[in-house]
Design an enzyme around this catalytic site. Structure first.
Site, short mmCIF file in Angstrom:
data_model
loop_
_atom_site.label_atom_id
_atom_site.label_comp_id
_atom_site.label_asym_id
_atom_site.label_seq_id
_atom_site.Cartn_x
_atom_site.Cartn_y
_atom_site.Cartn_z
N CYS A 1 0.82 -1.22 0.00
CA CYS A 1 0.00 0.00 0.00
C CYS A 1 0.85 1.26 0.00
O CYS A 1 0.38 2.32 -0.42
CB CYS A 1 -0.90 0.02 1.23
SG CYS A 1 -2.09 -1.33 1.31
N ARG B 1 -0.19 4.05 -2.48
CA ARG B 1 -1.25 3.62 -3.39
C ARG B 1 -2.62 3.68 -2.72
O ARG B 1 -3.62 4.12 -3.31
CB ARG B 1 -0.97 2.17 -3.84
CG ARG B 1 -2.06 1.52 -4.66
CD ARG B 1 -1.75 0.06 -4.94
NE ARG B 1 -1.70 -0.75 -3.73
CZ ARG B 1 -2.77 -1.28 -3.12
NH1 ARG B 1 -3.99 -1.04 -3.59
NH2 ARG B 1 -2.64 -2.01 -2.04
N SER B 2 -2.71 3.21 -1.47
CA SER B 2 -3.97 3.10 -0.76
C SER B 2 -3.73 3.39 0.71
O SER B 2 -2.77 2.87 1.30
CB SER B 2 -4.52 1.68 -0.94
OG SER B 2 -5.70 1.47 -0.19
N ASP C 1 -5.63 3.78 4.59
CA ASP C 1 -6.65 3.82 5.63
C ASP C 1 -6.29 5.01 6.52
O ASP C 1 -5.41 4.92 7.37
CB ASP C 1 -6.62 2.49 6.40
CG ASP C 1 -7.53 2.45 7.61
OD1 ASP C 1 -8.00 3.51 8.05
OD2 ASP C 1 -7.75 1.34 8.15
N TYR D 1 -13.14 3.97 6.36
CA TYR D 1 -14.19 2.94 6.35
C TYR D 1 -15.41 3.45 7.13
O TYR D 1 -15.27 4.24 8.07
CB TYR D 1 -13.66 1.64 6.95
CG TYR D 1 -12.63 0.95 6.08
CD1 TYR D 1 -13.03 0.21 4.96
CD2 TYR D 1 -11.27 1.04 6.37
CE1 TYR D 1 -12.09 -0.42 4.16
CE2 TYR D 1 -10.32 0.41 5.57
CZ TYR D 1 -10.74 -0.32 4.47
OH TYR D 1 -9.81 -0.93 3.67
#
Length: 297
Positions: free
Chosen positions: A176, A196-197, A199, A239
């Protein structure tokens, strides 16, 4: 690292503002982890390191702040197994190396695979034989040719990240974070980490710490003063089961960032592979109270 006196630092709002942007403008999308997520693309923070080290103050990170540094040290040394992570103080990888996950990738139990961070950083596959140690080369190249624009590290081994019909990835989690670009401008070191990603409530604060710590490692090993740390997240998300905690953090006033330095043992390190979490010390830290936030493996 030359920090401003704590009382002269400007409270940093960047992480707070990122949370607020995602909450107000994020697009709701499904995820493979289960909960839906609010997502924004291409978010960047820039930290002038003289104004403090990016340990978030929006919630108390004192219980875990140096553990991400230990994780990065493990990756730099090529760790890919739960036992190896444990030796660096990383005790949270179990959910990403369950028997079911490793078996589905054709991997031994407790091994996150040859496509993971440690393998890419320390043993990137080559056509010439032995794997390539990216961080060892990074330090050598900065020292020898500081003016180059090619001081770069990648965690992505493409052939091990394939997905789709009839294809089997060779890692239990696609990297990530960890695309690192270093520039020396006017005799000062700048480090940009592309993610990239991310949380944002849980993972990103750890990533901020570990790559800002990498900036201090490189400053020490090259003798080039650190100037700034840049953090870009391509897919920045919260989330849906983290929204209430994110809203709590957004409701808190931004505070000044703390001080992180190498201690005496850290200043004795001469090889990037020898850094450990315990070589860093935290001071001037005045965070808001802690929060328990769900994690979606």
């Amino acid at each position: 690292m030359q920090y401003k006196p704590f009382e002269s630092r400007t409270p940093d709002t960047q992480y707070h503002d990122l949370l607020e942007r995602i909450l107000s403008s994020g697009e709701k999308v499904p995820t493979r982890q289960g909960p839906q997520a609010l997502t924004l693309m291409q978010q960047t923070m820039r930290f002038d390191l003289s104004n403090g080290f990016p340990v978030i103050t929006d919630r108390n990170a004192s219980a875990f702040w140096n553990k991400p540094i230990g994780e990065l040290c493990a990756f730099i040394n090529g760790a890919t197994t739960l036992d190896e992570f444990e030796s660096f103080g990383c005790d949270w990888w179990g959910d990403w190396a369950t028997p079911a996950k490793t078996a589905s990738r054709g991997l031994p139990p407790g091994d996150i695979g040859p496509g993971s961070y440690g393998a890419a950083f320390h043993d990137f596959p080559t056509s010439e034989g032995p794997g390539f140690d990216q961080f060892s080369h990074l330090v050598e190249q900065i020292n020898e040719l500081p003016e180059l624009r090619t001081h770069f590290v990648s965690p992505w081994i493409p052939q091990y990240q394939v997905r789709g019909k009839g294809k089997q990835p060779r890692t239990t989690i696609a990297p990530c974070h960890g695309w690192v670009h270093v520039r020396v401008l006017n005799g000062r070191l700048h480090l940009h980490m592309f993610q990239r990603s991310g949380d944002v409530p849980v993972g990103v604060p750890s990533n901020m710490i570990q790559y800002a710590a990498l900036t201090l490692m490189l400053e020490h090993l090259t003798g080039i003063p650190a100037a700034a740390y840049y953090h870009t997240i391509s897919d920045a998300h919260i989330y849906e089961d983290q929204i209430s905690q994110a809203e709590t953090m957004v409701g808190r006033e931004p505070r000044r960032l703390p001080t992180v330095r190498l201690n005496d043992a850290g200043r004795a390190v001469a090889d990037i592979h020898d850094f450990r979490a315990e070589h860093f010390e935290l001071a001037d830290y005045d965070p808001h109270p802690g929060l328990r936030i769900p994690v979606s493996p």
